[in-house]
Design a protein around this motif. Structure first.
Motif, PDB file in Angstrom:
ATOM      1  N   UNK A  23      67.240  35.220   9.297  1.00  0.00           N
ATOM      2  CA  UNK A  23      67.887  36.526   8.216  1.00  0.00           C
ATOM      3  C   UNK A  23      68.958  35.746   7.594  1.00  0.00           C
ATOM      4  N   UNK A  24      68.807  34.961   6.653  1.00  0.00           N
ATOM      5  CA  UNK A  24      69.722  34.291   5.748  1.00  0.00           C
ATOM      6  C   UNK A  24      69.074  34.343   4.081  1.00  0.00           C
ATOM      7  N   UNK A  25      70.181  34.096   3.213  1.00  0.00           N
ATOM      8  CA  UNK A  25      69.820  34.384   1.840  1.00  0.00           C
ATOM      9  C   UNK A  25      69.287  32.921   1.593  1.00  0.00           C
ATOM     10  N   UNK A  26      68.105  33.317   0.639  1.00  0.00           N
ATOM     11  CA  UNK A  26      67.437  32.027   0.060  1.00  0.00           C
ATOM     12  C   UNK A  26      68.469  31.318  -0.955  1.00  0.00           C
ATOM     13  N   UNK A  27      68.329  30.091  -1.214  1.00  0.00           N
ATOM     14  CA  UNK A  27      68.890  29.331  -2.151  1.00  0.00           C
ATOM     15  C   UNK A  27      67.978  28.713  -3.026  1.00  0.00           C
ATOM     16  N   UNK A  28      66.893  29.392  -3.170  1.00  0.00           N
ATOM     17  CA  UNK A  28      65.662  28.827  -4.276  1.00  0.00           C
ATOM     18  C   UNK A  28      65.882  29.542  -5.715  1.00  0.00           C
ATOM     19  N   UNK A  29      65.602  28.768  -6.702  1.00  0.00           N
ATOM     20  CA  UNK A  29      65.671  29.472  -7.924  1.00  0.00           C
ATOM     21  C   UNK A  29      65.071  30.614  -8.433  1.00  0.00           C
ATOM     22  N   UNK A  30      65.338  31.563  -8.992  1.00  0.00           N
ATOM     23  CA  UNK A  30      64.271  32.757  -9.380  1.00  0.00           C
ATOM     24  C   UNK A  30      63.295  32.451 -10.133  1.00  0.00           C
ATOM     25  N   UNK A  31      62.074  32.766  -9.312  1.00  0.00           N
ATOM     26  CA  UNK A  31      60.656  32.535  -9.775  1.00  0.00           C
ATOM     27  C   UNK A  31      60.112  31.154  -9.124  1.00  0.00           C
ATOM     28  N   UNK A  32      60.893  30.594  -8.171  1.00  0.00           N
ATOM     29  CA  UNK A  32      60.390  29.527  -7.410  1.00  0.00           C
ATOM     30  C   UNK A  32      59.215  29.973  -6.492  1.00  0.00           C
ATOM     31  N   UNK A  33      58.321  29.288  -6.262  1.00  0.00           N
ATOM     32  CA  UNK A  33      57.516  29.482  -5.214  1.00  0.00           C
ATOM     33  C   UNK A  33      57.588  29.345  -3.676  1.00  0.00           C
ATOM     34  N   UNK A  34      58.540  28.463  -3.390  1.00  0.00           N
ATOM     35  CA  UNK A  34      58.968  28.211  -2.223  1.00  0.00           C
ATOM     36  C   UNK A  34      59.101  29.575  -1.241  1.00  0.00           C
ATOM     37  N   UNK A  35      60.006  30.370  -1.749  1.00  0.00           N
ATOM     38  CA  UNK A  35      60.143  31.633  -0.871  1.00  0.00           C
ATOM     39  C   UNK A  35      58.814  32.410  -0.434  1.00  0.00           C
ATOM     40  N   UNK A  36      57.957  32.584  -1.530  1.00  0.00           N
ATOM     41  CA  UNK A  36      56.716  33.319  -1.080  1.00  0.00           C
ATOM     42  C   UNK A  36      56.014  32.230   0.078  1.00  0.00           C
ATOM     43  N   UNK A  37      55.850  31.127  -0.245  1.00  0.00           N
ATOM     44  CA  UNK A  37      55.121  30.207   0.753  1.00  0.00           C
ATOM     45  C   UNK A  37      55.734  30.315   2.136  1.00  0.00           C
ATOM     46  N   UNK A  38      56.953  30.251   2.169  1.00  0.00           N
ATOM     47  CA  UNK A  38      57.794  29.959   3.470  1.00  0.00           C
ATOM     48  C   UNK A  38      57.642  31.326   4.021  1.00  0.00           C
ATOM     49  N   UNK A  39      57.371  32.550   3.593  1.00  0.00           N
ATOM     50  CA  UNK A  39      57.250  33.699   4.069  1.00  0.00           C
ATOM     51  C   UNK A  39      55.870  33.717   4.774  1.00  0.00           C
ATOM     52  N   UNK A  40      54.748  33.211   3.980  1.00  0.00           N
ATOM     53  CA  UNK A  40      53.412  33.316   4.579  1.00  0.00           C
ATOM     54  C   UNK A  40      53.492  32.393   5.713  1.00  0.00           C
ATOM     55  N   UNK A  41      53.914  31.219   5.749  1.00  0.00           N
ATOM     56  CA  UNK A  41      54.111  30.578   7.087  1.00  0.00           C
ATOM     57  C   UNK A  41      54.560  31.129   8.168  1.00  0.00           C
ATOM     58  N   UNK A  42      55.773  31.914   8.052  1.00  0.00           N
ATOM     59  CA  UNK A  42      56.401  32.606   9.105  1.00  0.00           C
ATOM     60  C   UNK A  42      55.438  33.566   9.374  1.00  0.00           C
ATOM     61  N   UNK A  43      54.801  34.456   8.455  1.00  0.00           N
ATOM     62  CA  UNK A  43      53.994  35.505   8.827  1.00  0.00           C
ATOM     63  C   UNK A  43      52.760  34.990   9.747  1.00  0.00           C
ATOM     64  N   UNK A  44      52.195  33.952   9.416  1.00  0.00           N
ATOM     65  CA  UNK A  44      51.204  33.285  10.224  1.00  0.00           C
ATOM     66  C   UNK A  44      51.712  33.179  11.792  1.00  0.00           C
ATOM     67  N   UNK A  45      53.054  32.486  11.933  1.00  0.00           N
ATOM     68  CA  UNK A  45      53.344  32.311  13.094  1.00  0.00           C
ATOM     69  C   UNK A  45      53.569  33.382  13.976  1.00  0.00           C
ATOM     70  N   UNK A  46      53.814  34.427  13.542  1.00  0.00           N
ATOM     71  CA  UNK A  46      54.051  35.947  13.976  1.00  0.00           C
ATOM     72  C   UNK A  46      52.634  36.133  14.331  1.00  0.00           C
ATOM     73  N   UNK A  47      51.641  36.158  13.425  1.00  0.00           N
ATOM     74  CA  UNK A  47      50.339  36.661  13.784  1.00  0.00           C
ATOM     75  C   UNK A  47      49.629  35.957  14.928  1.00  0.00           C
ATOM     76  N   UNK A  48      50.153  34.404  14.740  1.00  0.00           N
ATOM     77  CA  UNK A  48      49.186  33.596  15.815  1.00  0.00           C
ATOM     78  C   UNK A  48      50.286  33.687  17.316  1.00  0.00           C
ATOM     79  N   UNK A  49      51.348  34.241  17.113  1.00  0.00           N
ATOM     80  CA  UNK A  49      52.257  34.409  18.619  1.00  0.00           C
ATOM     81  C   UNK A  49      52.521  33.032  19.057  1.00  0.00           C
ATOM     82  N   UNK A  50      52.894  31.823  18.023  1.00  0.00           N
ATOM     83  CA  UNK A  50      53.407  30.634  18.396  1.00  0.00           C
ATOM     84  C   UNK A  50      54.585  30.354  17.856  1.00  0.00           C
TER      85      UNK A  50
END
Length: 270
Positions: A23-50
């Motif tokens: 729960x921290x603020x992102x430092x990526x530029x507006x429109x950068x894809x990194x924020x979306x991708x990193x959220x997807x990785x986190x969602x997968x870690x949650x979904x798999x319980x790992x």
């Protein structure tokens, strides 16, 4: 007689921060894809319980700040050396889940040897490869994945293939190696493709859980700041210019018939 349902009781949470995402603020530029991708990785870690047994490796570039955004264990590698560090971690702690998070300059330039050898050895790691066709953190220089004719800080007249060579198509290259279990290219430019990207990332982690070998998920991404564009224009440029050169799809899947599938239809270019 049942008690009346209060407004608070009737609320249903439809969207929330993944537990694996800090729960921290992102430092990526507006429109950068990194924020979306990193959220997807986190969602997968949650979904798999790992999350509790996952170790992420981030090297140099915009990807280096990934260690600020995950609640799982994270470590930093020298520029391009994330596959080597991940190899050491996975071999020392074989029950752990290990992923690298790398940009194109890191993975396909200074780290290309590390990438190819980890892949051909079939190291049981999952690689998240962010391809935005430019060096982001260092100011917009030409990357190994910069398109022919693409203007960058070090190719002000456009990439000249006669002098600089052609862009590296990483999934196509690695799909020829026997140690690769999964090589898939996705993007996150619209909701449909975001869902497909999450599915691919989850598959890459699942293949590691099953001990099948090396998995790489290449995500074609935007860099509005260094492309010199507004975020909306950057997504349009990605669709019009990057996806024709980097077609989406599955380039190798050890579970598919014959062990591979040439540019599958499950991911759309639209």
């Amino acid at each position: 007689m049942s008690a009346p349902t209060t407004e608070k009781q009737s609320e249903k949470i439809l969207f929330s921060r993944p537990k694996a995402l800090a729960e921290v603020l992102t430092n990526y530029c507006p429109g950068c894809s990194h924020g979306i991708i990193q959220r997807l990785v986190a969602e997968c870690l949650d979904d798999l319980g790992i999350e509790g047994r996952t170790i992420g490796v981030c090297p140099v570039g915009c990807s280096v700040t990934a260690y600020d955004f995950y609640n799982c264990d994270m470590t930093q590698a020298a520029h391009g050396r994330a596959p080597a560090v991940a190899t050491g971690i996975k071999r020392a702690l074989p029950d752990s889940m290990v992923f690298t998070y790398q940009g194109d300059g890191d993975l396909a330039s200074i780290g290309m040897a590390e990438t190819v050898h980890a892949a051909t050895r079939g190291e049981k790691i999952t690689v998240i490869f962010v391809n935005n066709a430019i060096y982001g953190m260092t100011g917009g220089q030409m990357a190994p994945t910069s398109l022919p004719g693409q203007v960058t800080q070090t190719s002000p007249y456009g990439r000249d293939v006669a002098a600089a060579g052609y862009p590296v198509r990483v999934c196509e290259l690695l799909s020829s190696l026997d140690g690769v279990a999964l090589a898939e290219r996705v993007t996150v430019n619209n909701p449909k493709n975001v869902r497909a990207a999450k599915k691919a990332i989850r598959k890459g982690l699942e293949y590691q859980m099953e001990g099948l070998g090396y998995s790489i998920i290449e995500v074609v991404a935007t860099c509005p700041t260094n492309w010199g564009m507004e975020p909306k224009d950057a997504f349009e440029w990605l669709a019009d210019n990057m996806l024709p050169y980097y077609p989406l799809g599955v380039y190798k899947d050890i579970k598919a018939v014959g062990g591979s599938a040439a540019v599958a239809d499950e991911v759309g270019n639209g």
